[in-house]
Design an enzyme around this catalytic site. Structure first.
Site, PDB file in Angstrom:
ATOM      1  N   ASN A  85       0.872  -1.183   0.000  1.00  0.00           N
ATOM      2  CA  ASN A  85       0.000   0.000   0.000  1.00  0.00           C
ATOM      3  C   ASN A  85       0.905   1.228   0.000  1.00  0.00           C
ATOM      4  O   ASN A  85       1.460   1.598   1.026  1.00  0.00           O
ATOM      5  CB  ASN A  85      -0.890  -0.047   1.252  1.00  0.00           C
ATOM      6  CG  ASN A  85      -1.732   1.205   1.419  1.00  0.00           C
ATOM      7  OD1 ASN A  85      -1.818   2.036   0.511  1.00  0.00           O
ATOM      8  ND2 ASN A  85      -2.362   1.325   2.579  1.00  0.00           N
ATOM      9  N   TRP A  86       1.039   1.825  -1.183  1.00  0.00           N
ATOM     10  CA  TRP A  86       1.975   2.959  -1.302  1.00  0.00           C
ATOM     11  C   TRP A  86       1.416   4.233  -0.681  1.00  0.00           C
ATOM     12  O   TRP A  86       2.130   5.234  -0.556  1.00  0.00           O
ATOM     13  CB  TRP A  86       2.307   3.213  -2.776  1.00  0.00           C
ATOM     14  CG  TRP A  86       3.097   2.117  -3.433  1.00  0.00           C
ATOM     15  CD1 TRP A  86       3.449   0.898  -2.896  1.00  0.00           C
ATOM     16  CD2 TRP A  86       3.654   2.122  -4.768  1.00  0.00           C
ATOM     17  NE1 TRP A  86       4.164   0.160  -3.810  1.00  0.00           N
ATOM     18  CE2 TRP A  86       4.309   0.888  -4.953  1.00  0.00           C
ATOM     19  CE3 TRP A  86       3.644   3.052  -5.809  1.00  0.00           C
ATOM     20  CZ2 TRP A  86       4.961   0.560  -6.152  1.00  0.00           C
ATOM     21  CZ3 TRP A  86       4.295   2.732  -7.012  1.00  0.00           C
ATOM     22  CH2 TRP A  86       4.949   1.494  -7.168  1.00  0.00           C
ATOM     23  N   LYS A  87       0.136   4.223  -0.353  1.00  0.00           N
ATOM     24  CA  LYS A  87      -0.532   5.403   0.210  1.00  0.00           C
ATOM     25  C   LYS A  87      -0.302   6.629  -0.685  1.00  0.00           C
ATOM     26  O   LYS A  87      -0.181   6.481  -1.899  1.00  0.00           O
ATOM     27  CB  LYS A  87      -0.067   5.632   1.655  1.00  0.00           C
ATOM     28  CG  LYS A  87      -0.246   4.367   2.508  1.00  0.00           C
ATOM     29  CD  LYS A  87      -0.095   4.585   3.975  1.00  0.00           C
ATOM     30  CE  LYS A  87      -0.290   3.258   4.702  1.00  0.00           C
ATOM     31  NZ  LYS A  87      -0.239   3.364   6.149  1.00  0.00           N
ATOM     32  N   SER A  99       3.050  -2.136  10.385  1.00  0.00           N
ATOM     33  CA  SER A  99       4.493  -2.168  10.639  1.00  0.00           C
ATOM     34  C   SER A  99       5.152  -3.503  10.295  1.00  0.00           C
ATOM     35  O   SER A  99       6.093  -3.931  10.962  1.00  0.00           O
ATOM     36  CB  SER A  99       4.797  -1.780  12.089  1.00  0.00           C
ATOM     37  OG  SER A  99       4.349  -0.446  12.340  1.00  0.00           O
ATOM     38  N   GLU A 159      -5.674  -5.001  10.543  1.00  0.00           N
ATOM     39  CA  GLU A 159      -4.662  -3.980  10.794  1.00  0.00           C
ATOM     40  C   GLU A 159      -4.998  -3.236  12.088  1.00  0.00           C
ATOM     41  O   GLU A 159      -5.811  -2.291  12.063  1.00  0.00           O
ATOM     42  CB  GLU A 159      -4.617  -2.976   9.651  1.00  0.00           C
ATOM     43  CG  GLU A 159      -4.258  -3.577   8.313  1.00  0.00           C
ATOM     44  CD  GLU A 159      -3.673  -2.541   7.361  1.00  0.00           C
ATOM     45  OE1 GLU A 159      -2.530  -2.723   6.942  1.00  0.00           O
ATOM     46  OE2 GLU A 159      -4.347  -1.536   7.075  1.00  0.00           O
ATOM     47  N   GLY A 175       2.128   2.190  10.891  1.00  0.00           N
ATOM     48  CA  GLY A 175       3.111   3.264  10.773  1.00  0.00           C
ATOM     49  C   GLY A 175       3.793   3.637  12.073  1.00  0.00           C
ATOM     50  O   GLY A 175       4.454   4.676  12.156  1.00  0.00           O
ATOM     51  N   GLY A 193       2.714  -1.185   4.343  1.00  0.00           N
ATOM     52  CA  GLY A 193       2.706   0.236   4.007  1.00  0.00           C
ATOM     53  C   GLY A 193       4.116   0.736   3.747  1.00  0.00           C
ATOM     54  O   GLY A 193       4.683   0.553   2.665  1.00  0.00           O
ATOM     55  N   GLY A 194       4.707   1.365   4.756  1.00  0.00           N
ATOM     56  CA  GLY A 194       6.007   2.021   4.619  1.00  0.00           C
ATOM     57  C   GLY A 194       7.068   1.172   3.927  1.00  0.00           C
ATOM     58  O   GLY A 194       7.773   1.646   3.026  1.00  0.00           O
ATOM     59  N   HIS A 205      -9.509   1.270   4.795  1.00  0.00           N
ATOM     60  CA  HIS A 205      -8.274   1.460   5.551  1.00  0.00           C
ATOM     61  C   HIS A 205      -8.553   2.428   6.705  1.00  0.00           C
ATOM     62  O   HIS A 205      -9.345   3.360   6.553  1.00  0.00           O
ATOM     63  CB  HIS A 205      -7.183   2.014   4.630  1.00  0.00           C
ATOM     64  CG  HIS A 205      -5.837   1.984   5.268  1.00  0.00           C
ATOM     65  ND1 HIS A 205      -5.444   2.904   6.212  1.00  0.00           N
ATOM     66  CD2 HIS A 205      -4.805   1.123   5.127  1.00  0.00           C
ATOM     67  CE1 HIS A 205      -4.221   2.606   6.622  1.00  0.00           C
ATOM     68  NE2 HIS A 205      -3.811   1.535   5.976  1.00  0.00           N
ATOM     69  N   GLU A 213      -7.001   4.827   7.762  1.00  0.00           N
ATOM     70  CA  GLU A 213      -6.757   6.233   7.408  1.00  0.00           C
ATOM     71  C   GLU A 213      -7.942   6.826   6.660  1.00  0.00           C
ATOM     72  O   GLU A 213      -8.168   8.042   6.713  1.00  0.00           O
ATOM     73  CB  GLU A 213      -5.453   6.330   6.589  1.00  0.00           C
ATOM     74  CG  GLU A 213      -4.232   6.114   7.472  1.00  0.00           C
ATOM     75  CD  GLU A 213      -3.016   5.539   6.771  1.00  0.00           C
ATOM     76  OE1 GLU A 213      -2.980   5.540   5.530  1.00  0.00           O
ATOM     77  OE2 GLU A 213      -2.107   5.052   7.487  1.00  0.00           O
TER      78      GLU A 213
END
Ligand code: PGA
Length: 258
Positions: free
Chosen positions: A21-23, A218, A180, A186, A239-240, A110, A112
């Site tokens: 997930n590149w966000k 994470s 999640e 994150g 993600g990151g 998600h 977010e």
């Protein structure tokens, strides 16, 4: 016809899915570079890729990244879609538009988006139905906040998210659930292996048989062996660490052979 959907990528149950997930990250050059790096690694791995791989770039990069990844084993997905197929919804993107760009998946719900855009389970129900209408597999994200976990409400929260968001016609082939925990996203914090397995087992009892359940929050090259080695875990939503080709690749290689 819009919505070519699965296009033969019907994954055998047992093959894990590692999704990036590149966000809201990457300008065109960044996205192209990352896509080329991943394609190169996938090409070198040939048929030996031990998992299904997916990247979900921001909407602005889907077309370019999809072009680069065409012909590789790496699938393409969006990060959200609107419930309607088209219309006066400024700034939104429909599931049909994602399918038109070559996406097979869309991440929905998600945390977010739940927090930043007020997405409710009822809204998500419409979005999942839209994904299916367009032939996409919906990746529904669920998870509790730290306060809810500390209050002993984690299972209740996740159950109600599943019950509220999954349409009655839910089927394993077109649904993936990503657990999640909000406090793990994150933050560098991850749930313990015991907590992940316990929650995944609870989720499994509440969704169509055979649906893959990913863990997210994470996930990184240091913890991916442990997490992806859990029998209750059918993959990871990253993600990151998915923004770095080496890290994403190391995580993907943590999947035990199916
Ligand atoms: P993270 O994000 O890996 O950076 O924690 C996961 C996610 O939000 O899907």
């Amino acid at each position: 016809m819009i919505g070519t959907g699965q296009r033969g990528r019907n994954m055998a149950i047992g093959t894990k899915l590692v999704a990036g997930n590149w966000k809201m990250n990457g300008l065109r050059q960044d996205g192209a570079t990352l896509a080329h790096e991943l394609k190169e690694r996938a090409g070198a791995a040939g048929g030996a890729l031990g998992c299904d791989l997916l990247v979900c770039p921001p909407a602005t990069l889907i077309s370019e990244v999809g072009g680069i990844l065409a012909g590789s084993a790496i699938a393409l997905g969006g990060q959200d879609c609107h419930a309607a197929p088209k219309g006066a919804y400024t700034g939104d993107i429909s599931a049909e538009m994602l399918a038109d760009l070559g996406c097979n998946y869309v991440i929905l719900g998600h945390s977010e988006r739940r927090q930043g855009h007020g997405e409710t389970d009822a809204v998500l129900r419409g979005k999942i139905a839209a994904a299916w209408r367009a032939g996409l597999t919906a990746i529904l994200c669920v998870g509790e906040t730290q306060r809810q976990r500390q209050a002993g409400e984690a299972i209740e929260v996740v159950s109600s998210q599943l019950a509220g968001a999954i349409p009655d016609a839910g089927a394993a082939a077109t649904l993936v659930v990503a657990y999640e925990p909000v406090w793990a996203i994150g933050t560098g914090l991850t749930a313990t292996a015991e907590d992940i397995s316990a929650m995944h087992a609870e989720i499994r009892r509440r969704i169509p048989a055979g649906t893959r359940i990913l863990y997210g929050g994470s996930v990184n090259p240091k913890n991916s062996d442990t997490i992806l080695g859990l029998s209750e875990v059918d993959g990871a939503l990253v993600g990151g660490a998915s923004l770095n080709a080496d890290d994403f690749w190391t995580i993907a290689q943590s999947c035990p052979a199916a």
